[in-house]
Design a protein around this motif. Structure first.
Motif, PDB file in Angstrom:
ATOM      1  N   ASN A   1      30.366  34.053  39.920  1.00 51.67           N
ATOM      2  CA  ASN A   1      31.233  34.357  41.056  1.00 51.67           C
ATOM      3  C   ASN A   1      31.903  33.086  41.551  1.00 51.67           C
ATOM      4  N   LEU A   2      33.205  33.153  41.757  1.00 52.51           N
ATOM      5  CA  LEU A   2      33.999  31.992  42.162  1.00 52.51           C
ATOM      6  C   LEU A   2      34.834  32.320  43.389  1.00 52.51           C
TER       7      LEU A   2
ATOM      8  N   ARG B   1      35.803  36.099  39.496  1.00 50.49           N
ATOM      9  CA  ARG B   1      34.674  35.965  38.572  1.00 50.49           C
ATOM     10  C   ARG B   1      35.204  35.451  37.234  1.00 50.49           C
ATOM     11  N   GLY B   2      34.495  34.434  36.693  1.00 54.56           N
ATOM     12  CA  GLY B   2      34.935  33.882  35.423  1.00 54.56           C
ATOM     13  C   GLY B   2      34.121  32.674  35.031  1.00 54.56           C
TER      14      GLY B   2
ATOM     15  N   GLY C   1      41.707  34.502  31.629  1.00 55.23           N
ATOM     16  CA  GLY C   1      40.344  35.019  31.559  1.00 55.23           C
ATOM     17  C   GLY C   1      39.606  35.045  32.880  1.00 55.23           C
ATOM     18  N   LEU C   2      40.321  34.871  33.996  1.00 54.38           N
ATOM     19  CA  LEU C   2      39.697  34.902  35.314  1.00 54.38           C
ATOM     20  C   LEU C   2      39.992  36.246  35.971  1.00 54.38           C
ATOM     21  N   LYS C   3      38.944  36.902  36.473  1.00 50.99           N
ATOM     22  CA  LYS C   3      39.082  38.213  37.098  1.00 50.99           C
ATOM     23  C   LYS C   3      39.179  38.042  38.609  1.00 50.99           C
ATOM     24  N   LEU C   4      40.349  38.345  39.160  1.00 51.40           N
ATOM     25  CA  LEU C   4      40.551  38.254  40.599  1.00 51.40           C
ATOM     26  C   LEU C   4      40.148  39.558  41.260  1.00 51.40           C
TER      27      LEU C   4
ATOM     28  N   PRO D   1      32.511  27.292  43.269  1.00 55.18           N
ATOM     29  CA  PRO D   1      31.528  28.379  43.179  1.00 55.18           C
ATOM     30  C   PRO D   1      31.509  29.193  44.465  1.00 55.18           C
ATOM     31  N   MET D   2      31.361  30.502  44.314  1.00 53.26           N
ATOM     32  CA  MET D   2      31.224  31.346  45.503  1.00 53.26           C
ATOM     33  C   MET D   2      29.862  31.078  46.140  1.00 53.26           C
TER      34      MET D   2
END
Length: 747
Positions: free
Chosen positions: A174-175, A220-221, A201-204, A240-241
């Motif tokens: 999680n970012l 997430r990525g 490749g990053l899921k928003l 990082p989240m």
């Protein structure tokens, strides 16, 4: 005959009047010449252009790129913003961050760590920066642009290395993605950014929070995907989240002998109209506070997940602390207020901290609470160069709705620096950040686990206050379902305990005191002692309403609830008996206000500041300046100033911001004087307004509401209270609407 309590005096604002503004000296000569800057900056701009050309076109929406321009420390002030340069090059200010700079020459060049300055984030097309490079290469000293060129220390491209400042996991995690974003101008590339992130490749996520100048996005990525996305021009940071701070359920206290039972009062809250919103782990259905607390559950759409045993236990403890404080067996005091407890912690919270934050945001948007308490938040330390989504969200609400908030600062004070620092959102400038003490009696000190400051600047003094939070062997006692006492330690208990006292002020005095006035009174009445400010802030909060509302012995306390127009000065009289004061005295003053904030410019986070000048004697004036013209006379309206708050006198911008807390929303100080040195003492209070990206003060700023509390203590003048009342007839005692539970002695 029984002595009556000497309640603090109100209507201090009747002792204010307009005054004039007197500007101070400027910062002197610039450190660089235009000739020296031409070659130096042209080389940097050429290197920046090379970096820009290597970026993929899809990372530069509309051909836009972002540059980082660092100002020389001598030009670290609003009035030195390089607006001519931005107009000439057609660049747009999109944010800033504070930075210590060791320049080639001038202020800070001989300091080991440099001097405080700022980095400007500037957006523009590649052609705009090329045009700027050409203009600089042919610049002459009489060119209007020259005034801004000499202010620059460095200029460089913002790169992926600068944007990804933390180690990210090689595996998918999680970012948090932070993007420079003005919805009126940047919506044109919003879809392009989503497409770019997906291609990398990053899921928003759809969970986002929009603040002034920044868009916070849950994502997430992998680290590799994040680094590719970091090439996008308008990305501010990827990190990082943070996860939720650990919440612990209380442990039932066991003793060798049976403890006397807890007896709850039969009545409802003293002031049923005073409601405090608590955001925490929730309450179980069988919670013991049905007369004084409402259990409110999130909906499935809020994404919090099911309640957890640890969260519910924590929620019960927090609610108990707010209603009853540190409990002892026997009959409990009647709670001051009603609690609306919103569960924002659940089984899914760690996976999506934004769910909890957005739920709090939703409730505050739809409600009109004046009092809010939080003992939860991200497990993330305060940073001097960034503002979290949690912090900006709460600061926005507390400012817009004039809310008094208390926030727990965290329990990592025994960790090595910087991990021992105040946790987010304890860096809110519009709230009271609360740490824990090891006791409420003499000899108190910070509990070892209580997180320490400093906070960011503005907001340097964090925590604001301490309150007893329990220690091993002397835990904070709370009530659990079934009537058992349980013990716990932590700032999660001290924060609601401070709110309990604040609610007590409202319950006993009604709406005579605004939430802002209550905040000022809480800070003003705190006991500082000799403890370091980064450990205890403004001091140990009072535990009883009487300690706040009743003047100490040989003292008079006055509350001002005033308003100042932007760029104006208000002269505030400090009441002294007409016949003067015998012997030594002390004056303690506390200013509090709420400010609009700008998270995209953390070094300039608050838009409102106060310049406060203390003038102790109306008959004493400054000495004649050496360069004064013939016939010079001192201005009769401006007696000689003296130190009060830190930084008074000729100071650099760095000192005024850090030492004098120029842009902080709380100012508190005490001075000691001889009574003979005072005559008609006043504060000249200058309301300074600013807006990041603008050189001049904004013309549309609202009037600033402030609360000021002043206590004058004169040990050899026991009649000071009565004499001030006689000399200043507009002041009136602030009488409670319900009787205070105090012991009054004397005969």
């Amino acid at each position: 005959m029984t002595d009556q309590p000497k309640f603090l005096l109100g209507l201090g604002e009747t002792l204010t009047s307009p005054s004039q503004y007197r500007s101070g000296p400027n910062d002197g000569q610039p450190p660089y010449t235009v000739e020296a800057q031409r070659d130096y900056l042209r080389a940097q701009l050429d290197a920046q252009a090379t970096v820009f050309e290597e970026l993929p076109p899809e990372a530069c929406p509309g051909g836009n790129v972002v540059s980082m321009m660092t100002l020389h420390p001598s030009f670290y002030s609003r009035s030195n913003f390089p607006d001519e340069l931005l107009r000439e090059a057609q660049l747009r200010f999109i944010g800033s961050m504070p930075k210590f700079v060791k320049p080639r020459l001038g202020r800070g060049h001989d300091y080991p760590g440099g001097a405080a300055s700022t980095v400007l984030f500037l957006a523009g097309t590649k052609k705009s920066f090329t045009h700027l490079a050409h203009r600089i290469s042919e610049l002459q000293s009489d060119d209007p642009l020259a005034r801004d060129i000499i202010k620059i220390e460095t200029i460089e491209a913002q790169t992926r290395e600068e944007r990804v400042q933390s180690d990210l996991s090689k595996k998918e995690s999680n970012l948090e993605v932070v993007v420079h974003f003005d919805p009126l101008q940047d919506h044109v590339w919003e879809d392009a950014f989503n497409d770019f992130a997906q291609a990398c490749g990053l899921k928003l996520s759809s969970k986002v929070y929009q603040s002034r100048g920044l868009l916070f996005i849950s994502a997430r990525g992998t680290a590799a995907a994040a680094k590719r996305v970091a090439d996008f021009s308008f990305v501010r940071a990827i990190r990082p989240m943070p996860v939720l701070r650990p919440v612990d359920a209380p442990k039932v206290l066991r003793t060798a002998k049976p403890s006397p039972r807890i007896v709850l009062p039969p009545e409802g809250p003293l002031d049923p109209d005073c409601k405090v919103a608590v955001f925490d782990g929730g309450l179980p259905e069988d919670h013991p506070f049905s007369q004084w607390a409402t259990r409110i559950e999130p909906t499935a759409k809020d994404g919090i997940g099911a309640a957890t045993p640890e969260g519910l236990g924590h929620g019960v403890a927090v609610t108990s602390a707010l209603l009853f404080g540190h409990m002892a067996p026997g009959l409990q005091s009647r709670p001051y207020c009603h609690v609306d407890h919103y569960r924002c912690v659940g089984a899914d919270t760690d996976a999506a901290m934004y769910s909890a934050m957005l739920y709090v945001d939703k409730i505050l948007n739809a409600s009109a609470y004046e009092f809010v308490s939080l003992s939860i938040g991200p497990d993330e330390i305060t940073g001097h160069d960034k503002v979290s989504a949690w912090t900006t969200m709460l600061d926005d609400h507390f400012h817009q709705s004039s809310v008094l908030g208390t926030i727990a600062v965290g329990n990592d004070g025994d960790q090595p620096p910087p991990l021992n620092r105040v946790l987010v959102p304890g860096d809110c400038v519009n709230a009271i950040a609360v740490g824990a003490s090891d006791s409420a009696g003499e000899g108190w000190k910070r509990a070892p686990y209580s997180s320490v400051g400093p906070g960011r600047s503005p907001g340097l003094v964090k925590p604001d206050l301490l309150h007893f939070g329990g220690i091993a062997g002397d835990e904070f006692s709370v009530l659990m379902p079934g009537g058992a006492l349980a013990g716990l330690t932590g700032t999660s208990l001290s924060a609601p305990s401070v709110m309990r006292v604040a609610a007590g002020v409202r319950a006993h005095f009604g709406r005579t005191f605004t939430p802002l006035a209550v905040r000022a009174l809480m800070i003003h009445s705190a006991e500082r002692g000799e403890h370091p400010r980064e450990e205890v802030g403004w001091g140990l909060a009072a535990s009883e309403v009487g300690d706040i509302a009743i003047c100490p012995e040989n003292s008079v306390r006055i509350l001002y609830q005033g308003v100042i127009a932007p760029s104006k000065v208000s002269r505030v009289a400090i009441p002294i008996p007409a016949g003067g004061i015998d012997g030594k005295l002390s004056i303690r003053a506390t200013f509090c206000y709420l400010s609009e904030t700008d998270p995209h410019a953390p070094g300039d986070y608050t838009r409102a500041g106060l310049g406060i000048t203390f003038r102790p004697h109306s008959g004493k004036f400054p000495a004649r300046p050496k360069d004064a013209p013939a016939g010079w006379k001192p201005h009769p309206d401006f007696p000689k100033s003296d130190s009060f708050f830190e930084g008074v006198g000729r100071k650099t911008e760095q000192a005024m911001r850090i030492d004098a807390l120029k842009w902080d929303t709380v100012r508190d100080a005490t001075v000691r004087k001889m009574g003979s040195s005072l005559k008609d003492p006043v504060f000249d209070v200058h309301y300074m307004a600013r807006q990041p990206g603008y050189k001049n003060a904004p013309s549309n700023m609202p009037h600033l509401r402030y609360a000021l509390v002043v206590t004058v203590t004169a040990p050899k003048h026991p009649s000071i209270y009565e004499e001030v009342l006689q000399s200043f007839t507009s002041l009136k005692p602030m009488l409670p609407i319900t009787e205070l539970p105090i012991q009054v002695g004397g005969s």
